[in-house]
Design an enzyme around this catalytic site. Sequence first.
Site, PDB file in Angstrom:
ATOM      1  N   SER A  71       0.835  -1.205   0.000  1.00 38.04           N
ATOM      2  CA  SER A  71       0.000   0.000   0.000  1.00 38.04           C
ATOM      3  C   SER A  71       0.868   1.252   0.000  1.00 38.04           C
ATOM      4  CB  SER A  71      -0.900   0.014   1.238  1.00 38.04           C
ATOM      5  OG  SER A  71      -1.684  -1.151   1.292  1.00 38.04           O
TER       6      SER A  71
HETATM    7  N1  SAH Z   1      -0.736  -4.105   3.922  1.00 34.97           N
HETATM    8  C1  SAH Z   1      -0.198  -4.865   2.830  1.00 34.97           C
HETATM    9  C2  SAH Z   1      -1.194  -4.866   1.695  1.00 34.97           C
HETATM   10  C3  SAH Z   1      -0.994  -5.980   0.772  1.00 34.97           C
HETATM   11  S1  SAH Z   1      -2.189  -6.073  -0.515  1.00 34.97           S
HETATM   12  C4  SAH Z   1       1.105  -4.291   2.366  1.00 34.97           C
HETATM   13  O1  SAH Z   1       1.314  -3.083   2.534  1.00 34.97           O
HETATM   14  O2  SAH Z   1       1.938  -5.029   1.826  1.00 34.97           O
HETATM   15  C5  SAH Z   1      -3.485  -6.943   0.273  1.00 34.97           C
HETATM   16  C6  SAH Z   1      -3.187  -8.311   0.765  1.00 34.97           C
HETATM   17  O3  SAH Z   1      -4.419  -8.879   1.199  1.00 34.97           O
HETATM   18  C7  SAH Z   1      -2.619  -9.259  -0.290  1.00 34.97           C
HETATM   19  O4  SAH Z   1      -1.417  -9.791   0.183  1.00 34.97           O
HETATM   20  C8  SAH Z   1      -3.699 -10.327  -0.438  1.00 34.97           C
HETATM   21  O5  SAH Z   1      -3.184 -11.619  -0.700  1.00 34.97           O
HETATM   22  C9  SAH Z   1      -4.377 -10.262   0.905  1.00 34.97           C
HETATM   23  N2  SAH Z   1      -5.746 -10.798   0.937  1.00 34.97           N
HETATM   24  C10 SAH Z   1      -6.748 -10.607   0.035  1.00 34.97           C
HETATM   25  N3  SAH Z   1      -7.853 -11.263   0.424  1.00 34.97           N
HETATM   26  C11 SAH Z   1      -7.534 -11.887   1.600  1.00 34.97           C
HETATM   27  C12 SAH Z   1      -8.251 -12.736   2.497  1.00 34.97           C
HETATM   28  N4  SAH Z   1      -9.515 -13.092   2.272  1.00 34.97           N
HETATM   29  N5  SAH Z   1      -7.602 -13.192   3.587  1.00 34.97           N
HETATM   30  C13 SAH Z   1      -6.317 -12.854   3.841  1.00 34.97           C
HETATM   31  N6  SAH Z   1      -5.594 -12.066   3.038  1.00 34.97           N
HETATM   32  C14 SAH Z   1      -6.194 -11.587   1.925  1.00 34.97           C
END
Ligand code: SAH
Length: 223
Positions: A71
């Site tokens: 993000s």
């Molecule tokens: N805060 C993180 C954001 C990553 S993007 C960062 O800054 O790196 C969002 C993440 O949510 C991804 O890694 C994706 O795999 C995860 N995600 C999406 N749906 C999900 C779910 N149902 N359960 C767990 N993780 C999920």
Amino acid sequence: MITNPRIQGIGMTSRRTRERMINRLLEQGITEHKILDVMRDTPRHIFVDDALASRAYEDTALPIGHNQTISQPYIVAKMTELLLQEKPNMGKVLEIGTGCGYQTAILAQLVGHVYSVERILPLQKKAIQHLQDLRIRNISFQHSDGGWGWSKNAPYDGILVSAAPTEIPEALLEQLAVGGVMLIPVGRAGQQELRRITHTDSGYQVEVLEPVSFVPFLSGGVS
Ligand code: SAH
């Protein structure tokens, strides 16, 4: 004190570059100094591939593999600020969507313990490594579909979701303590809004905050 040069950074990954990011966050309206201090001290470049390290402090989301993104700094700061606004000393926080672990690292330095759930196993493994490198230890990880929350450690004072479902999963509402706060993006691509849910004695209070753009919240786990 961590003296590893990769972690400390040089040039475009140095403390001076981080300081510019902090100045931008101030201009964008982030005011909570505790959060700005933690973001100034946390090397964001180690959470992305080496080829992207020089772009780690730009105000943009960057790819982390598996079709996912880290993000942008503004959204990490803003969600953290909104989460802790009324309750600056949270004990237990549930994070859904560990991704590369950057938001996890920021949160863990501001709350008692972070419980972080990720559905893509290789991303979770990398995140665990990054957080070990930074010696941040007050985090527990779970590989599963975050739509189920993590009932074992519930209730949580805070829940922060970094992927957007079209509707808020029931389990997350159930696992939010009375007095607790959840930050969650909701909606389909192109029309998502950030919501803050506060669990009060009389029910769930919902605030619609600002338009956002997150990757979709997907069900099931990926090994
Ligand atoms: N805060 C993180 C954001 C990553 S993007 C960062 O800054 O790196 C969002 C993440 O949510 C991804 O890694 C994706 O795999 C995860 N995600 C999406 N749906 C999900 C779910 N149902 N359960 C767990 N993780 C999920």
